[in-house]
Structure formats: C-alpha cells, structure tokens
Enzyme design. Structure first.
Site, mmCIF file in Angstrom:
data_model
loop_
_atom_site.group_PDB
_atom_site.id
_atom_site.type_symbol
_atom_site.label_atom_id
_atom_site.label_comp_id
_atom_site.label_asym_id
_atom_site.label_seq_id
_atom_site.Cartn_x
_atom_site.Cartn_y
_atom_site.Cartn_z
ATOM 1 N N TRP A 155 0.802 -1.224 0.000
ATOM 2 C CA TRP A 155 0.000 0.000 0.000
ATOM 3 C C TRP A 155 0.833 1.271 0.000
ATOM 4 C CZ3 TRP A 155 1.753 2.563 4.114
ATOM 5 C CH2 TRP A 155 2.277 1.814 5.186
ATOM 6 N N ASN A 156 2.164 1.175 0.183
ATOM 7 C CA ASN A 156 2.905 2.432 0.395
ATOM 8 C C ASN A 156 3.182 3.211 -0.886
ATOM 9 O OD1 ASN A 156 4.702 0.456 -0.349
ATOM 10 N ND2 ASN A 156 6.321 1.108 1.045
ATOM 11 N N LYS B 36 -2.826 -8.814 -7.513
ATOM 12 C CA LYS B 36 -3.625 -8.560 -6.311
ATOM 13 C C LYS B 36 -3.022 -7.347 -5.597
ATOM 14 C CE LYS B 36 -3.323 -9.416 -2.143
ATOM 15 N NZ LYS B 36 -3.806 -8.119 -1.640
ATOM 16 N N ALA C 142 -2.809 -4.260 -2.678
ATOM 17 C CA ALA C 142 -3.039 -4.247 -1.227
ATOM 18 C C ALA C 142 -4.480 -3.837 -0.929
ATOM 19 C CB ALA C 142 -2.078 -3.270 -0.563
ATOM 20 N N GLU D 77 10.595 -8.585 -3.027
ATOM 21 C CA GLU D 77 11.177 -7.338 -2.521
ATOM 22 C C GLU D 77 10.588 -7.136 -1.135
ATOM 23 O OE1 GLU D 77 11.610 -4.023 -1.256
ATOM 24 O OE2 GLU D 77 10.556 -3.116 -2.951
ATOM 25 N N LEU D 78 11.406 -7.411 -0.109
ATOM 26 C CA LEU D 78 10.878 -7.568 1.250
ATOM 27 C C LEU D 78 11.344 -6.439 2.164
ATOM 28 C CD1 LEU D 78 11.454 -11.438 1.328
ATOM 29 C CD2 LEU D 78 9.466 -10.167 0.499
ATOM 30 N N CYS E 8 10.199 0.953 2.122
ATOM 31 C CA CYS E 8 11.086 -0.140 2.521
ATOM 32 C C CYS E 8 12.543 0.295 2.476
ATOM 33 C CB CYS E 8 10.850 -1.382 1.670
ATOM 34 S SG CYS E 8 10.783 -1.000 -0.054
ATOM 35 N N GLU F 165 12.208 -2.608 11.363
ATOM 36 C CA GLU F 165 11.943 -1.320 10.705
ATOM 37 C C GLU F 165 10.698 -0.654 11.303
ATOM 38 O OE1 GLU F 165 10.298 -3.406 6.552
ATOM 39 O OE2 GLU F 165 11.214 -1.439 6.458
HETATM 40 P P1 ADP Z 1 2.363 -4.766 5.120
HETATM 41 O O1 ADP Z 1 2.631 -5.085 6.540
HETATM 42 O O2 ADP Z 1 3.209 -3.707 4.543
HETATM 43 O O3 ADP Z 1 0.916 -4.602 4.778
HETATM 44 P P2 ADP Z 1 2.232 -7.352 3.915
HETATM 45 O O4 ADP Z 1 3.339 -8.252 3.510
HETATM 46 O O5 ADP Z 1 1.258 -7.849 4.922
HETATM 47 O O6 ADP Z 1 2.937 -6.020 4.353
HETATM 48 O O7 ADP Z 1 1.389 -6.898 2.636
HETATM 49 C C1 ADP Z 1 1.911 -6.761 1.349
HETATM 50 C C2 ADP Z 1 0.965 -7.426 0.375
HETATM 51 O O8 ADP Z 1 0.894 -8.787 0.712
HETATM 52 C C3 ADP Z 1 -0.473 -6.893 0.406
HETATM 53 O O9 ADP Z 1 -0.995 -6.896 -0.910
HETATM 54 C C4 ADP Z 1 -1.170 -7.913 1.256
HETATM 55 O O10 ADP Z 1 -2.553 -8.000 0.983
HETATM 56 C C5 ADP Z 1 -0.471 -9.174 0.810
HETATM 57 N N1 ADP Z 1 -0.588 -10.307 1.745
HETATM 58 C C6 ADP Z 1 -0.718 -10.290 3.083
HETATM 59 N N2 ADP Z 1 -0.824 -11.549 3.569
HETATM 60 C C7 ADP Z 1 -0.744 -12.390 2.506
HETATM 61 C C8 ADP Z 1 -0.787 -13.817 2.334
HETATM 62 N N3 ADP Z 1 -0.933 -14.653 3.378
HETATM 63 N N4 ADP Z 1 -0.692 -14.303 1.081
HETATM 64 C C9 ADP Z 1 -0.533 -13.487 0.022
HETATM 65 N N5 ADP Z 1 -0.492 -12.147 0.117
HETATM 66 C C10 ADP Z 1 -0.601 -11.594 1.333
#
Ligand code: ADP
Length: 486
Positions: free
Chosen positions: A157-158, A181, A183, A256-257, A290, A387
């Site tokens: 979402w950022n 998909k 956020a 990209e984590l 990030c 972070e």
């Molecule tokens: P943040 O904490 O920045 O929201 P996330 O990793 O939870 O980071 O979210 C990044 C993306 O990953 C979003 O599009 C979120 O909907 C998706 N996401 C969260 N949980 C899952 C999951 N179990 N499987 C696939 N996508 C996911």
C-alpha cells in the site's frame, strides 16, 4: 471521494479478461481515507474462483500476446504511459485519498510509476539472446529469451502505483500476462491503472486485477501450475510464506521484502546535504518506505551539529491532510502503523534514548504522528532490529568508521544503505563493506526506473527496474543446431 475530471477512473470492481466484475458472493470490503476514516469505496471481496478465472484468462491471452511483435507491445505500453500522464491529477487525487500522502508526493509517484512503463516499453525491443561459439564445427548454439508465462503479482500500500507498474510493465514488455492482487488498503489506484490499460489497447486477459482476501488469492496464485512466476513486494514474513507455497510448483520468484536501512554520516560530510538527504530518506511518505532510513549513524565529531540542524529542519515540516497543498507529511496508513511507531519510541526512551523533537500523536488526531528525532540510540533497542515504517529518526553516535559499518551490517536485512562523506577512499571502503543491494552515496533519494532495485539477505530476491528487471520475466531456451558439417 475527491471529484475526478475523469470519473471512470474510480472503478471499484475486479478486472478479469477485460470485464469489470463484482465478487461471485457480491461481498465487498471498505476502502477508507486514512486522513479522516471516511469510506471511499467498496471493493469486491473476491476469492479463489475469481482468481482462477483471471488465471485462465491470462493463460488464454498469453498465446497471442507473447507472439505480438515487440514494437506492437511497446506501442501499447507507451500509450498506457501517456494516459497515466494525461490523467496525472486524477490519479494523484485517488492516491492521496486512499493512501494519505501529500498531493505533491502523489503526483511525483504517478510520474515515477509511469517512468517504469516508459522504460519497459523501450526494453521490450531489446530482449536479445546470444549466439555462442560452438565446441565443434558442425553445430551452432543459440540462447533464446522467452516470456516465462502467466505471472502473479502482489503489491503493498505504500507506493500503490509504482509497485504495480514496476512489475506489470516488464512482465507485459517481456510478453507475459499478469494477475495482480493489490493491497487491500489501496486497491483504487491499481484499478485506475487497469482502466487506463484497457484504454491503451492492452488486450483482454493480458492484465487482470483481483481484489479480496490476501491469503486465499495468494494461495490460489501459488498453487496454480499455470502461474509460472510470482513477484511480491511486502513483508519478509509474507515473502517467506509465498516462497514456501511456490515450492510445490517451483515458480520463478521475485521478492522485494523488508529493509532496515542504515544512514551513515561520517565526520567529513557536508552536514547541510546530509540533513537534506535524510529528510528524503526518512520522512518521505512519512517514513513508510522499505528503503526508509531506519538507523542513523552519526560520527561523534559532527553529532551535535547534525542533530541540531536536523531538528531545526524537522520542526519546519508541516503535518496535514495530503489534500492540503502545503503538507509535507500526511497520516500514517492505519492505527497499527501508529502503534508500532509509539512502541519503538517508548522502548527506545526506556533504554536511554533522549527525545529531541516530536514524540507523540499529532494534535490533528487520527493516524497523524509528529515527525520525531531521538538521540543516543543503541543497538539493544527494538528499532535497531525492526523497521519502524514511520516518522521516527533515531540517531546512533559512533567513533570509528568500522564501528558504523559493523553496526550497519548487524541486521538480517540488506536492502538499501546511505552514506555521506567527501573522502573517496572512505566512501569506497564503505560501499565494498556494506551488505545491501543498494547504496546511496551523498544522496537520500535513490529510486529510479533505470537502476536495479532490490535486496540481499532477508530483503529478498531479484531486481526491479533497469535492464535487469525484465530478466525476471524471461526464461532461456538453448537451441543446439547440429548436423551442419560442410
Ligand atoms: P504490510 O505489513 O506492509 O501490509 P504485507 O506483507 O502484509 O505487508 O502486505 C503486502 C501485500 O501482501 C499486500 O498486498 C497484502 O494484501 C499481501 N498479503 C498479506 N498476507 C498475505 C498472504 N498470506 N498471502 C498473500 N499475500 C498476502
């Protein structure tokens, strides 16, 4: 909801095979404005069946899209880019409404997002293979590059436009098709890009967007044998999960984590420039990036001067709703983002940090937080390991160069790092020693479509942007032409 000059850009439905669809269940979820909590739109809560349909559409579209001559794919991407700029103001308004960032930053993000489409429209024409000298005269050896196939993308979402285009543009340029998909906090931006992609003539099924439950949609994408590649930007935890889930079908992965960027100010640095760089690296998007500077190491000789200058500059930041043209910092994305900043701050103060400015929720209420600077941070504080993803700048004093480098590397992440110095030997020693995928030297702003963005260690795999970014969507086919003896 902001009034749009082109109201069709607000389109809260899934895009499957060129059609705008509700969820089969007709269920929806709310998208809210983080500045005031109002509901902006209701978006389909789609699940597995809709995702399967999108994958099937992408598989069907792949057969013709991958065969389309590169200049034709490039022309469509180019048109998509142009439409993004034509509708820049509306796209920026949508982004500010659902994400919160100031309008000036939202406009900059639309341009930045469009620049990936522009770049990969050009790269589509430059997917070169190799002719390799053969070990015997009766053979010719070729390495061809082919699109990997149907791709799944999951975005955060950022930066809701840029994170989408830096995946979709290289994928489409390479001849792949995509199921995205976005956020759940920011689907409207992605859906607006879908509207413009169709208008640009990108064929039905080439770019599909499914909104809804992340875990279910993610699992459907990773379980599908049709999907050959997953590109994800988000948390390390979800990245690991997607990698595990992709193991059964052995997908190609780009991840990209998380990051935990060190920002090192050596005592020969230009202090004004270092402060200006930190303002970008730390406070852009309210610290929700990030590659945001998370740990600021300042050498003892300039520690006082740097802290003072930084606080004077931070005090001038204007916290306000993103729609306010003078805003520098908007709201954080949600309540839990604020709680994380508060928890990191509280823990740091309990471990001996000194509050220099800010330090609490902003008088505006909601998810607004004061830009905050703390001094005398140490490695035993939570913010040294994790972070913060918010407007909290902790200053860590250091004595020897090697101490700063060792501390910078003492985390599980390795995405970005920044350093400020005027000494070339010192700069190169640091560049060589830093365990990160990216280093900003005397620059607090390193993102550009022309450079390879990505991390090492627990920050992920693969690169986005640049000529390397398209390789993530290509596979090699080696051809041995035998029986050619004269
Ligand atoms: P943040 O904490 O920045 O929201 P996330 O990793 O939870 O980071 O979210 C990044 C993306 O990953 C979003 O599009 C979120 O909907 C998706 N996401 C969260 N949980 C899952 C999951 N179990 N499987 C696939 N996508 C996911």
């Amino acid at each position: 909801m902001p009034a749009l000059k082109y109201p069709s850009l607000l389109n809260p439905r899934c895009l499957i095979d060129g059609q705008w669809r509700d969820a089969d269940s007709a269920l929806t979820f709310d998208v809210t404005n983080p500045a005031n909590g109002t509901v902006l739109a209701q978006v389909p809560a789609a699940g597995s069946a809709e995702t399967e349909r999108a994958i099937t559409a992408a598989e069907r579209a792949l057969t013709t899209w991958r065969k389309l001559p590169a200049p034709d794919r490039a022309a469509k991407l180019r048109r998509w880019h142009d439409l993004m700029l034509t509708h820049l103001e509306d796209l920026a308004s949508l982004l500010t409404a659902e994400q919160g960032k100031p309008l000036s930053d939202a406009r900059a993000e639309v341009r930045y997002a469009a620049s990936f489409v522009d770049w990969y429209a050009e790269e589509a024409r430059r997917i070169y293979g190799d002719v390799i000298p053969a070990p015997s005269g009766d053979r010719r050896i070729l390495a061809l590059k082919e699109p990997v196939g149907v791709c799944g993308a999951i975005t955060p979402w950022n930066f809701p436009y840029a994170m989408v285009t830096r995946k979709v543009a290289p994928a489409l340029a390479a001849g792949c098709t995509m199921v995205l998909k976005p956020a759940e906090q920011t689907p409207l931006s992605a859906l607006a890009l879908g509207v413009l992609a169709l208008e640009a003539g990108i064929p039905d099924g080439v770019f599909n967007i499914v909104t809804g439950d992340p875990a279910i949609i993610g699992k459907t994408l990773t379980d599908s044998p049709v999907v050959r590649k997953i590109s994800f930007t988000g948390s390390t935890e979800v990245g690991r999960l997607l990698m595990r889930q992709s193991a059964t079908t052995l997908k190609k992965l780009s991840l990209e984590l998380g990051g935990n960027a060190p920002f090192i100010v050596f005592d020969d640095a230009d202090i004004d420039e270092a402060v200006a760089g930190l303002m970008q690296a730390k406070f852009r998007n309210a610290g929700q990036a990030c590659i945001a500077a998370n740990r600021i190491y300042v050498q003892r000789g300039v520690y006082e001067a740097f802290s003072k200058r930084l606080c004077e500059t931070v005090a001038r930041l204007r916290v306000s709703a993103g729609t306010d043209e003078g805003a520098d910092i908007g709201p954080l994305i949600d309540g839990s983002a604020v709680e994380k900043v508060e928890a990191h701050l509280e823990d740091a103060l309990a471990h001996g940090a000194k509050l220099l400015c800010g330090g609490k929720r902003h008088a505006l209420g909601g998810t607004f937080f004061e830009p905050t600077v703390i001094a005398d941070a140490t490695e035993n504080m939570v913010l040294a390991r994790d972070e913060t993803f918010g407007p909290l700048a902790p200053l860590f004093p250091f004595d020897r160069d090697d101490d700063a480098i060792a501390a910078a590397n003492a985390v599980e992440y390795g995405l970005g790092a920044y350093l400020y110095s005027r000494d070339q030997r010192r700069i190169w020693r640091a560049i060589d020693a830093l365990e990160t995928g990216m280093v900003g030297v005397n620059s607090g702003m390193i993102s550009t479509a022309v450079a390879p963005f990505g991390g090492i260690k627990q920050s992920g795999l693969g690169r986005e942007g640049s000529r390397y970014g398209i390789e993530e969507y290509l596979v090699l086919k080696y051809v041995c032409l035998g029986g050619l003896a004269a």
